[in-house]
Design a protein around this motif. Sequence first.
Motif, mmCIF file in Angstrom:
data_model
loop_
_atom_site.group_PDB
_atom_site.id
_atom_site.type_symbol
_atom_site.label_atom_id
_atom_site.label_comp_id
_atom_site.label_asym_id
_atom_site.label_seq_id
_atom_site.Cartn_x
_atom_site.Cartn_y
_atom_site.Cartn_z
ATOM 1 N N THR A 10 2.761 7.115 -0.686
ATOM 2 C CA THR A 10 2.173 5.960 -1.409
ATOM 3 C C THR A 10 0.606 5.656 -2.077
ATOM 4 O O THR A 10 0.386 5.319 -2.605
ATOM 5 N N ILE A 11 0.210 7.135 -1.089
ATOM 6 C CA ILE A 11 -1.680 6.736 -1.519
ATOM 7 C C ILE A 11 -1.392 7.402 -2.647
ATOM 8 O O ILE A 11 -2.337 7.180 -3.803
ATOM 9 N N MET A 13 1.020 7.287 -5.505
ATOM 10 C CA MET A 13 1.240 6.213 -6.602
ATOM 11 C C MET A 13 0.180 5.395 -6.395
ATOM 12 O O MET A 13 -0.188 5.056 -7.947
ATOM 13 N N ILE A 14 -0.549 4.641 -5.574
ATOM 14 C CA ILE A 14 -1.425 4.650 -5.711
ATOM 15 C C ILE A 14 -2.838 4.569 -6.491
ATOM 16 O O ILE A 14 -3.298 3.880 -7.768
ATOM 17 N N GLU A 15 -3.222 6.257 -6.050
ATOM 18 C CA GLU A 15 -4.718 6.719 -6.929
ATOM 19 C C GLU A 15 -4.666 7.565 -7.873
ATOM 20 O O GLU A 15 -4.979 7.487 -8.435
ATOM 21 N N LEU A 19 0.120 3.424 -9.682
ATOM 22 C CA LEU A 19 0.890 1.831 -9.330
ATOM 23 C C LEU A 19 0.617 0.389 -8.619
ATOM 24 O O LEU A 19 -1.254 0.682 -8.192
ATOM 25 N N ARG A 61 -7.153 -10.994 -3.867
ATOM 26 C CA ARG A 61 -8.635 -10.271 -3.489
ATOM 27 C C ARG A 61 -7.977 -9.289 -1.849
ATOM 28 O O ARG A 61 -8.632 -8.287 -1.948
ATOM 29 N N ILE A 65 -7.237 -5.332 -0.550
ATOM 30 C CA ILE A 65 -8.481 -4.399 0.481
ATOM 31 C C ILE A 65 -7.556 -4.502 1.845
ATOM 32 O O ILE A 65 -6.552 -3.864 1.977
ATOM 33 N N ALA A 66 -6.656 -5.978 1.570
ATOM 34 C CA ALA A 66 -5.506 -5.219 3.255
ATOM 35 C C ALA A 66 -4.519 -4.358 3.041
ATOM 36 O O ALA A 66 -4.623 -4.007 3.804
ATOM 37 N N TYR A 67 -4.057 -4.336 1.505
ATOM 38 C CA TYR A 67 -2.763 -3.396 1.258
ATOM 39 C C TYR A 67 -3.184 -2.450 -0.052
ATOM 40 O O TYR A 67 -2.065 -1.305 0.546
ATOM 41 N N GLY A 68 -4.131 -2.465 0.024
ATOM 42 C CA GLY A 68 -4.638 -1.573 -0.957
ATOM 43 C C GLY A 68 -4.617 -1.290 -2.255
ATOM 44 O O GLY A 68 -4.073 -0.085 -2.995
ATOM 45 N N VAL A 69 -2.967 -1.816 -2.332
ATOM 46 C CA VAL A 69 -2.213 -2.195 -3.880
ATOM 47 C C VAL A 69 -3.602 -2.632 -4.553
ATOM 48 O O VAL A 69 -3.365 -3.998 -4.290
ATOM 49 N N ILE A 250 8.445 0.174 -5.734
ATOM 50 C CA ILE A 250 7.316 -0.209 -6.222
ATOM 51 C C ILE A 250 7.618 -1.654 -6.055
ATOM 52 O O ILE A 250 6.832 -3.025 -5.371
ATOM 53 N N ALA A 253 7.219 -3.320 -2.434
ATOM 54 C CA ALA A 253 5.625 -3.420 -1.967
ATOM 55 C C ALA A 253 5.086 -4.670 -3.525
ATOM 56 O O ALA A 253 4.309 -5.328 -2.595
ATOM 57 N N PHE B 57 -12.255 -6.445 8.041
ATOM 58 C CA PHE B 57 -11.347 -5.450 7.964
ATOM 59 C C PHE B 57 -11.982 -4.331 6.630
ATOM 60 O O PHE B 57 -11.976 -3.704 6.179
ATOM 61 N N GLN B 61 -13.240 -0.438 6.037
ATOM 62 C CA GLN B 61 -13.072 -0.237 4.497
ATOM 63 C C GLN B 61 -14.231 0.002 3.997
ATOM 64 O O GLN B 61 -14.064 1.737 3.816
ATOM 65 N N GLN B 78 -5.389 0.860 5.252
ATOM 66 C CA GLN B 78 -4.221 0.243 4.531
ATOM 67 C C GLN B 78 -3.633 -0.624 5.770
ATOM 68 O O GLN B 78 -3.324 -0.177 6.847
ATOM 69 N N HIS B 79 -3.448 -2.082 5.523
ATOM 70 C CA HIS B 79 -2.297 -2.691 6.707
ATOM 71 C C HIS B 79 -0.824 -1.274 6.454
ATOM 72 O O HIS B 79 -0.781 -1.039 6.182
ATOM 73 N N ILE B 82 2.187 -1.901 4.113
ATOM 74 C CA ILE B 82 2.436 -1.350 3.143
ATOM 75 C C ILE B 82 3.798 -0.309 3.430
ATOM 76 O O ILE B 82 4.373 -0.546 1.985
ATOM 77 N N MET B 86 7.867 -0.361 2.069
ATOM 78 C CA MET B 86 8.185 0.715 0.763
ATOM 79 C C MET B 86 9.161 1.592 1.198
ATOM 80 O O MET B 86 10.428 2.732 0.315
ATOM 81 N N HIS B 87 8.722 2.205 1.923
ATOM 82 C CA HIS B 87 9.362 2.690 2.729
ATOM 83 C C HIS B 87 10.712 2.948 3.754
ATOM 84 O O HIS B 87 11.901 4.148 4.491
#
Lengths: 452, 89
Positions: A10-11, A13-15, A19, A61, A65-69, A250, A253, B57, B61, B78-79, B82, B86-87
Amino acid sequence: MIDPKSIFETIQMIEKEKLDIRTITMGISLLDCISSTQEETRTKVYNKIVDSAKDLVETARQIEIAYGVPIINTRISVTPVAMLVQNGTVADAVEMAKTLDRAAVAVGVNFIGGFSALVQKGFTRGDRNLIAAIPEALDVTERVCSSVNVGDTRSGINMDAVKWMGEIIQETAKRTADRDGIGCAKLVVFANAVEDNPFMAGAFHGVGEAERVIHVGISGPGVIKCALEKVKGEPMDEVAQTIKKMAFKITRAGQLVANEAARRLDVPFGIIDLSLAPTPAVGDSVARILEEIGLEMVGTHGTTMALAMLNDAVKKGGIMASSHVGGLSGAFIPVSEDEGMIAAVRAGAINIEKLEAMTCVCSVGLDMIAVPGDTPATTLAAMIADEAAIGVINHKTTAVRVIPVFGRQVGDEVHFGGLLGSAPVMKVNKFSSADLINRGGRMPAPVHSFKN
Amino acid sequence: MKAIVTVIGEDQVGIIAEVTTTLAKQQVNVLDISQTIMQQFFTMMMLVDVSNAVISFENVQKELKAIGEKMNVSIQIQHEEIYHAMHRL
């Protein structure tokens, strides 16, 4: 704890693979704003939009922040404005566009869609006001997006509207010629337009929708491309299977973000749009996925098949991951917004005719294509007619978003900036379609629309 | 609320100490921890509980990002949801 491999994936995919959630779009009904005077209607429209969407941008926003996506865009779609200007004039329609623009600025969304008319079978007074106002409205506003539906499978094609839209596109291009025809990038001509599309420029809030609703458009061409790099040379079944798995992840998410946005804003969740939406950034291209499947360059023979498979596999993976799928839900193939497409045009690998063929198997249509500024309005209309015919006959959404660029010739580069990207001007067939377009009238609905 | 902290980059002395000290200062409880080498990267993962955190939070971060920049590794929080979304079916 969750398997570290999954976390790492997942990391990555985002970075690395870009994603993101392409858009959270709030649909807002403006039907209750219709008043006896246009001035009153405009006041109510402004207040309702600002009141409904005041927390939209900040909520997105916080979720990011919460999910990092990353959530790239927040947008608004509204009731087709033609319905709001029935008792007004063309000038009132322009004023309404300015009102929408101000409301979009006030709440901080980058686009507001719904400066729209649905004229597949004919025009009302409001439709005429709205369409006539499009060139000026798109010139004097920045964030307003416009769309016109000229045909659908149940009604056939309104050829008078097709002809008129050819002229409107040309006029919009002229009015914004100093900005390379940018007005046309905010104008889509549809057949079989959908009521719950979260993507711009074609989003509007259909009359069958609720008072307010949250739609989410996912993205992630880079993720699919990277996954396919691991199955080089494998049979097509394996390619389809890999795409399905990635599309599932995807979309999950996207569904999580959609549920959370709906909960925090206290607005019902509408749909997830499963479209793979590219951007001009390297590593975010649909064209490069098709090339990864085995094309030397997108546009060569085999492109249509690869795209058909991709589109179908994305849907199969995504549908299971989401409670409600809607919108356009298919791979987008805009030219200027896709780095791989731009490269293919420059290399001479792809042309408008091939793009038209590709639109038969995916959403949406001839999208973000720059054409020479001297292209006749009847030729622009004929492009619309061809796309509409593909949509109407095949029971799918199709669209045309072409940009005539004045003073530019085939091969010249045009820059629209930001997500709209840049594109070389493409060659258009020089033989006339004027006699066909000038007939006007209506193309009857196809026989297979009579299902009752 | 549970979240996952990931640290990806080159292994070096004191990464875990730095991260856990910061988390402890903010009353973030570490529930589980694992580390491994993945695709040649040092990868550390922590399951943490942020329910009693004394700062938001977003600020947790920010603090972790700052450590990441100092030590030249990528640190994310991250929460947990997620990853479940996804998994896991």
